[in-house]
Design a protein around this motif. Sequence first.
Motif, PDB file in Angstrom:
ATOM      1  N   ASN A 116      -3.694 -30.248 -78.870  1.00 36.19           N
ATOM      2  CA  ASN A 116      -3.121 -30.365 -77.537  1.00 36.19           C
ATOM      3  C   ASN A 116      -1.600 -30.497 -77.560  1.00 36.19           C
ATOM      4  OD1 ASN A 116      -3.409 -30.325 -74.785  1.00 36.19           O
ATOM      5  ND2 ASN A 116      -3.857 -32.500 -74.579  1.00 36.19           N
ATOM      6  N   GLU A 117      -1.000 -30.400 -78.743  1.00 35.26           N
ATOM      7  CA  GLU A 117       0.446 -30.510 -78.871  1.00 35.26           C
ATOM      8  C   GLU A 117       1.115 -29.179 -78.536  1.00 35.26           C
ATOM      9  OE1 GLU A 117       1.219 -31.770 -82.812  1.00 35.26           O
ATOM     10  OE2 GLU A 117       0.500 -33.824 -82.502  1.00 35.26           O
ATOM     11  N   THR A 118       2.348 -29.296 -78.085  1.00 36.48           N
ATOM     12  CA  THR A 118       3.143 -28.095 -77.791  1.00 36.48           C
ATOM     13  C   THR A 118       3.987 -27.777 -79.014  1.00 36.48           C
ATOM     14  OG1 THR A 118       3.214 -28.744 -75.461  1.00 36.48           O
ATOM     15  CG2 THR A 118       4.759 -27.054 -76.165  1.00 36.48           C
ATOM     16  N   ASP A 119       3.398 -27.076 -79.942  1.00 40.71           N
ATOM     17  CA  ASP A 119       4.060 -26.732 -81.199  1.00 40.71           C
ATOM     18  C   ASP A 119       4.212 -25.217 -81.252  1.00 40.71           C
ATOM     19  OD1 ASP A 119       5.050 -26.545 -83.759  1.00 40.71           O
ATOM     20  OD2 ASP A 119       3.083 -26.743 -84.707  1.00 40.71           O
ATOM     21  N   LEU A 120       5.429 -24.737 -81.204  1.00 42.14           N
ATOM     22  CA  LEU A 120       5.698 -23.296 -81.214  1.00 42.14           C
ATOM     23  C   LEU A 120       6.303 -22.817 -82.529  1.00 42.14           C
ATOM     24  CD1 LEU A 120       7.166 -22.830 -77.618  1.00 42.14           C
ATOM     25  CD2 LEU A 120       4.816 -22.460 -78.397  1.00 42.14           C
ATOM     26  N   THR A 121       6.349 -23.685 -83.529  1.00 42.57           N
ATOM     27  CA  THR A 121       6.901 -23.263 -84.815  1.00 42.57           C
ATOM     28  C   THR A 121       5.983 -22.261 -85.501  1.00 42.57           C
ATOM     29  OG1 THR A 121       7.933 -25.442 -85.045  1.00 42.57           O
ATOM     30  CG2 THR A 121       7.782 -24.069 -87.010  1.00 42.57           C
ATOM     31  N   GLY A 122       4.698 -22.602 -85.611  1.00 42.96           N
ATOM     32  CA  GLY A 122       3.743 -21.685 -86.227  1.00 42.96           C
ATOM     33  C   GLY A 122       3.578 -20.380 -85.463  1.00 42.96           C
ATOM     34  N   PRO A 123       3.434 -20.401 -84.125  1.00 44.89           N
ATOM     35  CA  PRO A 123       3.316 -19.141 -83.391  1.00 44.89           C
ATOM     36  C   PRO A 123       4.503 -18.207 -83.563  1.00 44.89           C
ATOM     37  CG  PRO A 123       2.537 -20.947 -82.029  1.00 44.89           C
ATOM     38  CD  PRO A 123       3.097 -21.555 -83.268  1.00 44.89           C
ATOM     39  N   VAL A 124       5.712 -18.727 -83.576  1.00 40.65           N
ATOM     40  CA  VAL A 124       6.882 -17.868 -83.769  1.00 40.65           C
ATOM     41  C   VAL A 124       6.865 -17.241 -85.157  1.00 40.65           C
ATOM     42  CG1 VAL A 124       9.405 -17.869 -83.940  1.00 40.65           C
ATOM     43  CG2 VAL A 124       8.281 -19.074 -82.075  1.00 40.65           C
ATOM     44  N   VAL A 125       6.478 -18.041 -86.154  1.00 45.85           N
ATOM     45  CA  VAL A 125       6.413 -17.515 -87.524  1.00 45.85           C
ATOM     46  C   VAL A 125       5.343 -16.431 -87.633  1.00 45.85           C
ATOM     47  CG1 VAL A 125       5.881 -18.118 -89.910  1.00 45.85           C
ATOM     48  CG2 VAL A 125       7.328 -19.619 -88.548  1.00 45.85           C
ATOM     49  N   PHE A 126       4.185 -16.635 -87.017  1.00 47.79           N
ATOM     50  CA  PHE A 126       3.109 -15.650 -87.108  1.00 47.79           C
ATOM     51  C   PHE A 126       3.447 -14.384 -86.311  1.00 47.79           C
ATOM     52  CE2 PHE A 126       0.002 -19.379 -87.821  1.00 47.79           C
ATOM     53  CZ  PHE A 126       0.329 -19.392 -89.160  1.00 47.79           C
ATOM     54  N   CYS A 127       4.163 -14.527 -85.192  1.00 44.56           N
ATOM     55  CA  CYS A 127       4.598 -13.334 -84.454  1.00 44.56           C
ATOM     56  C   CYS A 127       5.591 -12.519 -85.277  1.00 44.56           C
ATOM     57  CB  CYS A 127       5.218 -13.738 -83.128  1.00 44.56           C
ATOM     58  SG  CYS A 127       4.040 -14.256 -81.855  1.00 44.56           S
ATOM     59  N   LEU A 128       6.501 -13.197 -85.941  1.00 44.03           N
ATOM     60  CA  LEU A 128       7.437 -12.489 -86.810  1.00 44.03           C
ATOM     61  C   LEU A 128       6.714 -11.843 -87.996  1.00 44.03           C
ATOM     62  CD1 LEU A 128      10.434 -15.023 -86.916  1.00 44.03           C
ATOM     63  CD2 LEU A 128      10.342 -12.827 -85.727  1.00 44.03           C
ATOM     64  N   ALA A 129       5.713 -12.528 -88.539  1.00 38.85           N
ATOM     65  CA  ALA A 129       4.953 -11.957 -89.651  1.00 38.85           C
ATOM     66  C   ALA A 129       4.158 -10.734 -89.199  1.00 38.85           C
ATOM     67  CB  ALA A 129       4.016 -13.011 -90.236  1.00 38.85           C
ATOM     68  N   LEU A 130       3.606 -10.788 -87.990  1.00 38.37           N
ATOM     69  CA  LEU A 130       2.869  -9.634 -87.474  1.00 38.37           C
ATOM     70  C   LEU A 130       3.794  -8.439 -87.279  1.00 38.37           C
ATOM     71  CD1 LEU A 130       0.260  -8.398 -86.367  1.00 38.37           C
ATOM     72  CD2 LEU A 130       0.811  -9.400 -84.142  1.00 38.37           C
ATOM     73  N   GLY A 131       4.963  -8.676 -86.705  1.00 40.56           N
ATOM     74  CA  GLY A 131       5.911  -7.577 -86.545  1.00 40.56           C
ATOM     75  C   GLY A 131       6.408  -7.039 -87.872  1.00 40.56           C
ATOM     76  N   ALA A 132       6.598  -7.919 -88.862  1.00 38.94           N
ATOM     77  CA  ALA A 132       7.068  -7.471 -90.176  1.00 38.94           C
ATOM     78  C   ALA A 132       6.009  -6.647 -90.900  1.00 38.94           C
ATOM     79  CB  ALA A 132       7.469  -8.683 -91.013  1.00 38.94           C
ATOM     80  N   THR A 133       4.738  -7.053 -90.843  1.00 44.72           N
ATOM     81  CA  THR A 133       3.681  -6.283 -91.494  1.00 44.72           C
ATOM     82  C   THR A 133       3.445  -4.939 -90.789  1.00 44.72           C
ATOM     83  OG1 THR A 133       2.095  -7.579 -90.187  1.00 44.72           O
ATOM     84  CG2 THR A 133       2.501  -8.281 -92.448  1.00 44.72           C
ATOM     85  N   LEU A 134       3.618  -4.909 -89.475  1.00 48.70           N
ATOM     86  CA  LEU A 134       3.547  -3.624 -88.779  1.00 48.70           C
ATOM     87  C   LEU A 134       4.720  -2.728 -89.174  1.00 48.70           C
ATOM     88  CD1 LEU A 134       2.498  -4.733 -85.165  1.00 48.70           C
ATOM     89  CD2 LEU A 134       1.076  -3.559 -86.852  1.00 48.70           C
ATOM     90  N   LEU A 135       5.854  -3.332 -89.439  1.00 51.70           N
ATOM     91  CA  LEU A 135       7.009  -2.557 -89.878  1.00 51.70           C
ATOM     92  C   LEU A 135       6.781  -1.960 -91.264  1.00 51.70           C
ATOM     93  CD1 LEU A 135       9.902  -1.720 -89.110  1.00 51.70           C
ATOM     94  CD2 LEU A 135      10.696  -3.815 -90.233  1.00 51.70           C
ATOM     95  N   LEU A 136       6.037  -2.664 -92.108  1.00 50.50           N
ATOM     96  CA  LEU A 136       5.707  -2.111 -93.423  1.00 50.50           C
ATOM     97  C   LEU A 136       4.837  -0.869 -93.310  1.00 50.50           C
ATOM     98  CD1 LEU A 136       4.968  -5.385 -95.455  1.00 50.50           C
ATOM     99  CD2 LEU A 136       7.024  -3.951 -95.545  1.00 50.50           C
ATOM    100  N   ALA A 137       4.037  -0.808 -92.258  1.00 48.03           N
ATOM    101  CA  ALA A 137       3.194   0.377 -92.023  1.00 48.03           C
ATOM    102  C   ALA A 137       3.933   1.479 -91.274  1.00 48.03           C
ATOM    103  CB  ALA A 137       1.937  -0.026 -91.259  1.00 48.03           C
ATOM    104  N   GLY A 138       5.226   1.303 -91.025  1.00 47.10           N
ATOM    105  CA  GLY A 138       6.007   2.304 -90.321  1.00 47.10           C
ATOM    106  C   GLY A 138       5.928   2.205 -88.821  1.00 47.10           C
ATOM    107  N   LYS A 139       5.583   1.037 -88.269  1.00 50.30           N
ATOM    108  CA  LYS A 139       5.443   0.857 -86.818  1.00 50.30           C
ATOM    109  C   LYS A 139       6.408  -0.227 -86.361  1.00 50.30           C
ATOM    110  CE  LYS A 139       0.512   1.802 -87.339  1.00 50.30           C
ATOM    111  NZ  LYS A 139      -0.858   1.267 -87.167  1.00 50.30           N
ATOM    112  N   VAL A 140       7.364   0.158 -85.561  1.00 51.62           N
ATOM    113  CA  VAL A 140       8.339  -0.790 -85.026  1.00 51.62           C
ATOM    114  C   VAL A 140       7.833  -1.254 -83.667  1.00 51.62           C
ATOM    115  CG1 VAL A 140      10.754  -1.195 -84.485  1.00 51.62           C
ATOM    116  CG2 VAL A 140      10.144   0.498 -86.235  1.00 51.62           C
TER     117      VAL A 140
END
Length: 250
Positions: A116-140
């Motif tokens: 129930n905590e408002t913790d946005l550290t992990g979500p921001v990191v996972f969003c950046l990781a998702l965008g980075a892994t998509l970038l590895l596949a050639g998708k910006v």
Amino acid sequence: MANFEQFHCDFYQSNYNIDDQEDYNTCDSSGNRKSQIGDRPLAGSFVPSEMLLPPQSYTGQILHPTVPYGSNISSAGGFDEEPPLLEELGINFEHIWQKTLTVLNPMKPADGSIMNETDLTGPVVFCLALGATLLLAGKVHFGYVYGVSVTGSITMHALLNLMSITGVSYGCVASVLGYCLLPMVILSSSAAIFPLHGIPGTLLALFVIGWCSLSASKIFTTALAMEGQQLLIAYPCALLYGLFALLAVF
């Protein structure tokens, strides 16, 4: 020339005080000025206070500070009573690790006080990781990732407030949905290794969608005390994570 020297001597004699006639300046035969009072200042002139005080002898004493060096400040506003910087920012690595383990193991019971905590550290990191892994596949697709995340969080926030009695904050909804993106990061990492256009890729995408929606619905039902409504929450969560899966597959 003698008249000029006499005039020069008379010019400097014109400023003497009539009350102190003994302290006037005289001139010798060569025209040089002589003072009968020596170094004593004229009457009425400004004298600094340092010149009037008697000289003081050096006693050899050294001033010491009242507070020793390195001692702790015990006042009410001292640094010892301030919380750590990470605590002020709301970053707790132990809670982040527990939330991550809860997402990775959907069968593990979730701790409602932590979720129930408002913790946005992990979500921001996972969003950046998702965008980075998509970038590895050639998708910006960084813009699509953040756009779908914000839109999905707003929609789920409105839906959960209608379904729950206690209500939920927008930060809590964004935190839970962001932590449950971790399996989607695994899917996008797989897309960088082998293509997901075939049947195996479709089955893997369906499995990851079910994984993410099951983890999110379990956390929401535990944090908001919504027993018996997990399937109702899992359906909109599956639709949201299906959009991320489309970005990873296609």
